[in-house]
Design an enzyme around this catalytic site. Structure first.
Site, short mmCIF file in Angstrom:
data_model
loop_
_atom_site.label_atom_id
_atom_site.label_comp_id
_atom_site.label_asym_id
_atom_site.label_seq_id
_atom_site.Cartn_x
_atom_site.Cartn_y
_atom_site.Cartn_z
N CYS A 7 -4.93 0.33 -16.60
CA CYS A 7 -4.81 0.36 -18.06
C CYS A 7 -5.07 -0.68 -18.78
O CYS A 7 -5.58 -0.39 -20.12
CB CYS A 7 -3.10 0.44 -18.52
SG CYS A 7 -2.32 2.02 -17.94
N THR A 95 -4.31 0.67 -3.55
CA THR A 95 -4.03 -0.87 -3.95
C THR A 95 -3.58 -0.91 -5.28
O THR A 95 -3.14 -1.88 -5.75
CB THR A 95 -5.01 -1.66 -3.17
OG1 THR A 95 -6.28 -1.34 -4.05
CG2 THR A 95 -5.40 -1.80 -1.94
N HIS A 98 -2.59 3.32 -10.44
CA HIS A 98 -2.93 4.05 -11.35
C HIS A 98 -3.93 5.14 -10.73
O HIS A 98 -5.00 4.42 -10.10
CB HIS A 98 -3.56 3.18 -12.58
CG HIS A 98 -3.90 3.96 -13.90
ND1 HIS A 98 -3.70 3.55 -15.17
CD2 HIS A 98 -4.84 5.07 -13.63
CE1 HIS A 98 -4.34 4.47 -15.92
NE2 HIS A 98 -4.99 5.22 -14.95
N HIS A 100 -6.63 7.19 -9.44
CA HIS A 100 -8.17 6.88 -9.65
C HIS A 100 -8.81 7.65 -8.19
O HIS A 100 -8.34 7.73 -7.31
CB HIS A 100 -8.47 5.44 -9.47
CG HIS A 100 -7.99 4.75 -8.29
ND1 HIS A 100 -6.84 4.26 -8.01
CD2 HIS A 100 -8.44 4.25 -7.01
CE1 HIS A 100 -6.50 3.72 -7.19
NE2 HIS A 100 -7.68 3.50 -6.30
P1 5GP Z 1 -7.71 1.85 -3.76
O1 5GP Z 1 -7.72 0.84 -2.58
O2 5GP Z 1 -6.52 1.70 -4.65
O3 5GP Z 1 -8.03 3.54 -3.47
O4 5GP Z 1 -8.88 1.37 -4.76
C1 5GP Z 1 -8.91 0.30 -5.59
C2 5GP Z 1 -10.16 -0.17 -6.25
O5 5GP Z 1 -10.34 -0.64 -7.36
C3 5GP Z 1 -10.75 -0.97 -5.01
O6 5GP Z 1 -12.13 -0.26 -4.65
C4 5GP Z 1 -11.17 -2.21 -5.81
O7 5GP Z 1 -12.43 -2.73 -5.65
C5 5GP Z 1 -11.10 -1.51 -7.41
N1 5GP Z 1 -10.73 -2.69 -8.23
C6 5GP Z 1 -9.53 -3.35 -8.28
N2 5GP Z 1 -9.41 -4.34 -9.30
C7 5GP Z 1 -10.52 -3.85 -10.05
C8 5GP Z 1 -11.15 -4.39 -11.33
O8 5GP Z 1 -10.41 -5.33 -11.91
N3 5GP Z 1 -12.14 -3.98 -11.63
C9 5GP Z 1 -12.91 -3.23 -11.16
N4 5GP Z 1 -13.89 -2.69 -11.69
N5 5GP Z 1 -12.42 -2.54 -9.86
C10 5GP Z 1 -11.38 -2.84 -9.37
ZN ZN Z 2 -2.48 2.30 -15.65
#
Ligand code: 5GP
Ligand code: ZN
Length: 114
Positions: A7, A95, A98, A100
């Protein structure tokens, strides 16, 4: 919701390398890329995960995939191939709470994922 990093990326409070944006979704480069092309596509509406999806969100989610077909052309991976993944919950490896969609490409991806 105020503590949600995605967000904050939508509001501009946290900077990101934007790839695409419209009224419903935002796409930006993943900060820790797992492939030469790795972007995230997120709805601007805060939805915590796939588990919290409501009937009324149907248009947003289908829009994510329509937008993806444009982004892959922009990234030059439409013909070489790519993968779209959403992780849900602890076992899914989510992780950021939100919803994605990871869009990965630019190399041969392994299957199944670890
Ligand atoms: P998940 O592990 O939840 O499927 O993916 C979260 C993704 O968000 C990870 O691939 C991580 O590298 C990315 N991510 C986390 N924090 C940030 C951020 O502040 N900026 C960007 N561009 N990516 C982020
Ligand atoms: Zn959010």
């Amino acid at each position: 919701m105020n503590d949600c990093i995605f967000c904050k990326i939508i509001s501009g409070e946290i900077p990101s390398e934007k790839v695409y944006e419209d009224e419903l979704v935002l796409s930006f480069k993943d900060i820790s890329p797992e492939a030469p092309a790795h972007v995230l596509i997120i709805p601007k509406k805060h939805i915590s995960s796939l588990n919290e999806l409501k009937e009324e969100d149907e248009k947003i989610i289908s829009h994510v995939f329509m937008v993806a077909t444009e982004i892959v052309k922009k990234l030059g991976i439409a013909d070489s191939g790519y993968r779209i993944v959403t992780n849900c919950g602890e076992d899914g490896g989510q992780t950021v709470s939100h919803i994605h969609f990871h869009l990965l490409g630019g190399r041969s991806l392994q299957w199944p994922p670890g």
